[in-house]
Design a protein around this motif. Sequence first.
Motif, mmCIF file in Angstrom:
data_model
loop_
_atom_site.group_PDB
_atom_site.id
_atom_site.type_symbol
_atom_site.label_atom_id
_atom_site.label_comp_id
_atom_site.label_asym_id
_atom_site.label_seq_id
_atom_site.Cartn_x
_atom_site.Cartn_y
_atom_site.Cartn_z
ATOM 1 N N ALA A 261 0.808 -1.225 0.000
ATOM 2 C CA ALA A 261 0.000 0.000 0.000
ATOM 3 C C ALA A 261 0.836 1.266 0.000
ATOM 4 C CB ALA A 261 -0.940 -0.006 1.204
ATOM 5 N N ARG A 262 2.092 1.199 0.437
ATOM 6 C CA ARG A 262 2.905 2.422 0.504
ATOM 7 C C ARG A 262 3.207 3.002 -0.870
ATOM 8 N NH1 ARG A 262 6.504 -1.716 1.789
ATOM 9 N NH2 ARG A 262 8.402 -1.906 0.502
ATOM 10 N N TYR A 263 2.957 2.228 -1.933
ATOM 11 C CA TYR A 263 3.244 2.705 -3.283
ATOM 12 C C TYR A 263 2.065 3.412 -3.927
ATOM 13 C CZ TYR A 263 7.338 -0.286 -2.818
ATOM 14 O OH TYR A 263 8.504 -0.858 -2.383
ATOM 15 N N GLN A 264 0.917 3.468 -3.299
ATOM 16 C CA GLN A 264 -0.247 4.112 -3.890
ATOM 17 C C GLN A 264 -0.095 5.632 -3.893
ATOM 18 O OE1 GLN A 264 -3.635 3.079 -1.507
ATOM 19 N NE2 GLN A 264 -2.848 4.062 0.328
ATOM 20 N N GLY A 265 -0.843 6.303 -4.764
ATOM 21 C CA GLY A 265 -0.788 7.756 -4.839
ATOM 22 C C GLY A 265 -1.470 8.407 -3.653
ATOM 23 N N VAL A 266 -1.012 9.591 -3.295
ATOM 24 C CA VAL A 266 -1.598 10.383 -2.219
ATOM 25 C C VAL A 266 -2.321 11.567 -2.857
ATOM 26 C CG1 VAL A 266 -1.149 11.784 -0.167
ATOM 27 C CG2 VAL A 266 0.181 9.692 -0.579
ATOM 28 N N GLN A 267 -3.629 11.659 -2.650
ATOM 29 C CA GLN A 267 -4.400 12.744 -3.258
ATOM 30 C C GLN A 267 -4.271 14.014 -2.439
ATOM 31 O OE1 GLN A 267 -8.550 11.924 -3.964
ATOM 32 N NE2 GLN A 267 -8.947 13.959 -4.795
ATOM 33 N N PHE A 268 -3.893 15.104 -3.115
ATOM 34 C CA PHE A 268 -3.876 16.431 -2.510
ATOM 35 C C PHE A 268 -5.187 17.126 -2.881
ATOM 36 C CE2 PHE A 268 0.793 17.737 -1.654
ATOM 37 C CZ PHE A 268 1.073 16.481 -1.150
ATOM 38 N N ARG A 269 -5.810 17.745 -1.900
ATOM 39 C CA ARG A 269 -7.067 18.456 -2.117
ATOM 40 C C ARG A 269 -6.855 19.948 -1.905
ATOM 41 N NH1 ARG A 269 -8.138 13.371 -0.309
ATOM 42 N NH2 ARG A 269 -10.095 12.381 -0.937
ATOM 43 N N SER A 270 -7.755 20.742 -2.477
ATOM 44 C CA SER A 270 -7.688 22.182 -2.248
ATOM 45 C C SER A 270 -8.252 22.490 -0.872
ATOM 46 C CB SER A 270 -8.486 22.925 -3.319
ATOM 47 O OG SER A 270 -9.845 22.504 -3.298
ATOM 48 N N GLY A 271 -7.845 23.619 -0.307
ATOM 49 C CA GLY A 271 -8.360 24.010 0.997
ATOM 50 C C GLY A 271 -7.292 23.960 2.071
ATOM 51 N N LYS A 272 -7.716 24.076 3.317
ATOM 52 C CA LYS A 272 -6.785 24.172 4.441
ATOM 53 C C LYS A 272 -6.097 22.846 4.754
ATOM 54 C CE LYS A 272 -9.274 27.968 6.702
ATOM 55 N NZ LYS A 272 -9.969 28.420 7.947
ATOM 56 N N GLU A 273 -6.697 21.737 4.344
ATOM 57 C CA GLU A 273 -6.133 20.421 4.651
ATOM 58 C C GLU A 273 -5.897 19.654 3.344
ATOM 59 O OE1 GLU A 273 -6.876 16.825 7.882
ATOM 60 O OE2 GLU A 273 -8.464 18.242 7.441
ATOM 61 N N PRO A 274 -4.737 19.875 2.697
ATOM 62 C CA PRO A 274 -4.481 19.236 1.404
ATOM 63 C C PRO A 274 -4.529 17.710 1.454
ATOM 64 C CG PRO A 274 -2.905 20.998 1.806
ATOM 65 C CD PRO A 274 -3.648 20.787 3.080
ATOM 66 N N VAL A 275 -4.078 17.126 2.562
ATOM 67 C CA VAL A 275 -4.109 15.678 2.728
ATOM 68 C C VAL A 275 -4.986 15.357 3.931
ATOM 69 C CG1 VAL A 275 -2.760 13.573 3.120
ATOM 70 C CG2 VAL A 275 -1.810 15.418 1.718
ATOM 71 N N LEU A 276 -6.018 14.561 3.715
ATOM 72 C CA LEU A 276 -6.965 14.258 4.792
ATOM 73 C C LEU A 276 -6.288 13.549 5.956
ATOM 74 C CD1 LEU A 276 -10.111 13.066 2.785
ATOM 75 C CD2 LEU A 276 -9.653 15.322 3.758
ATOM 76 N N TYR A 277 -6.701 13.914 7.160
ATOM 77 C CA TYR A 277 -6.278 13.262 8.405
ATOM 78 C C TYR A 277 -4.789 13.424 8.699
ATOM 79 C CZ TYR A 277 -10.616 11.022 6.991
ATOM 80 O OH TYR A 277 -11.878 10.790 6.548
ATOM 81 N N LEU A 278 -4.153 14.411 8.035
ATOM 82 C CA LEU A 278 -2.735 14.637 8.278
ATOM 83 C C LEU A 278 -2.520 15.567 9.466
ATOM 84 C CD1 LEU A 278 0.076 13.973 7.091
ATOM 85 C CD2 LEU A 278 -0.104 16.060 5.739
ATOM 86 N N SER A 279 -3.419 16.540 9.650
ATOM 87 C CA SER A 279 -3.273 17.505 10.727
ATOM 88 C C SER A 279 -3.553 16.856 12.083
ATOM 89 C CB SER A 279 -4.227 18.685 10.523
ATOM 90 O OG SER A 279 -3.986 19.317 9.286
ATOM 91 N N ASN A 280 -2.986 17.455 13.114
ATOM 92 C CA ASN A 280 -3.243 16.970 14.467
ATOM 93 C C ASN A 280 -4.671 17.310 14.891
ATOM 94 O OD1 ASN A 280 -0.618 16.004 14.844
ATOM 95 N ND2 ASN A 280 0.107 18.028 15.498
ATOM 96 N N PRO A 281 -5.333 16.433 15.626
ATOM 97 C CA PRO A 281 -6.662 16.748 16.159
ATOM 98 C C PRO A 281 -6.585 17.919 17.135
ATOM 99 C CG PRO A 281 -6.167 14.397 16.347
ATOM 100 C CD PRO A 281 -4.893 15.082 15.988
#
Length: 483
Positions: free
Chosen positions: A219-239
Amino acid sequence: MNEPTSRRHWLQNFGMGLGAIAASQMLQRDSANASNDVMPTGGIPSGGVINPTHFAPKARRVIYLFQAGGPSQLETWDYKPLLNEKQGEPLPDSVRQGQRLTGMSGNQAVLPLAGSVFKFARHGENGTWVSELMPHMAKQVDRIAVVKSVYTEAINHDPAITFLQTGNQLSGRPSIGAWLHYGLGSENDNLPSFVVLVTKGKGGQPLYSRLWGSGFLPARYQGVQFRSGKEPVLYLSNPPGISSASRRNMLDRLNDLHHLEQDRLGDPALETRIQQYEMAYRMQSSVPEVANLADEPQSVLDLYGPDVTKPGSFAANCLLARRLAEQGVRFIQLYHQGWDHHGNIPGGMRTQCGETDQPSAALLQDLQQRGMLDDTLVIWGGEFGRTNYSQGALTATNYGRDHHPRCFSMWMAGGGIQGGVSHGETCPFGYNVVADGVHVRDFHATLLHLMGIDHHRLSVKFQGLDARLTGVEPARIIKEVLA
């Protein structure tokens, strides 16, 4: 009670060392398939299973501008004046040659030939034909190779897109970016090697995450989707309530536990999990930095056009792709939907080209002026072409076009590509390839070649077979477009 053990750990400790041999073969089989015991010629070191590369690469990275829906080649790159002369006449049986049609136009009593309402003109040193819809790309033709003779077997969107992105019409195979990450590794420690960008707010045929998935690769080889907005990668920011220091402390303790388990079980999946946690932590600072376009000079923003200030637009994603490429991201996949014009070709093509023409040209110019185009492969194209006849009613100013897999156009530029080239030829009706056909597998083989990979020698055991991006059918390098 016996301690739990993994399959690999059990094999390593199974009698007389035979288990260790089996485990070693299981762990090494992928890289053995990739290298095939052939010494490389002029290869360079890489961080993947192909180390060094099979030969010297022409490109270090790829930016793939995928135009989902199937852009009409007859309104963009493949000029066919005969269609205008024969406007409204039935498609001759001698041209169709019994080709199957989709259910959307297969029940039409007459398939009326439809010429383009848009004018074409020659541009560049070699007089490349370009539609008036693309005035900015017309100025870049000496940097690109237009391939007019691409073809595929798929006649519907999902299998056709899946074929272009994974080398197989059936889902579940690794995507191009996953293969490259697996084969060549990553060039940076703080960003993914494979990033996906999707134009925001576009309708059309759906896109699925499996198009940038890792398939049967880890799974580490799959693409990472960047999104527009304050959180480009989902669930990356600290809670809320969790500081960066707390996150670091938590990861350190979790890593300690994982390493204890790793020492006990010897499971490589645990090491992968540790690496992914660490990458996510580093991405907390690197992703917001690379996704912030505010530090770009106004001259660069103007180059990409007015939409560049709209987060998630094709223009903004093209600029973000250049920034990602600068930071060592190996494969950057852009998806732009909305090219599925079964009706209103004139209006639909004006809209789509208006959104993509200037940013595509700007990306080439921006890469060139930064000295990056020579080792960056840029690709533009969709999953198939459009018919030379009108789907539904045909008028002097309005018509539609159905799916057409027999011929369509793509272009490539940059790393290892000869500029100012038009390769391949279709018949005067724009229906069949008559010279230098380029199958999807040929396209994949050429892409891998430019990255320093022999497509025959990048394979993984899957269901008892040596699975490859290019499959088992013959595939050739499109040498005519190489610099």
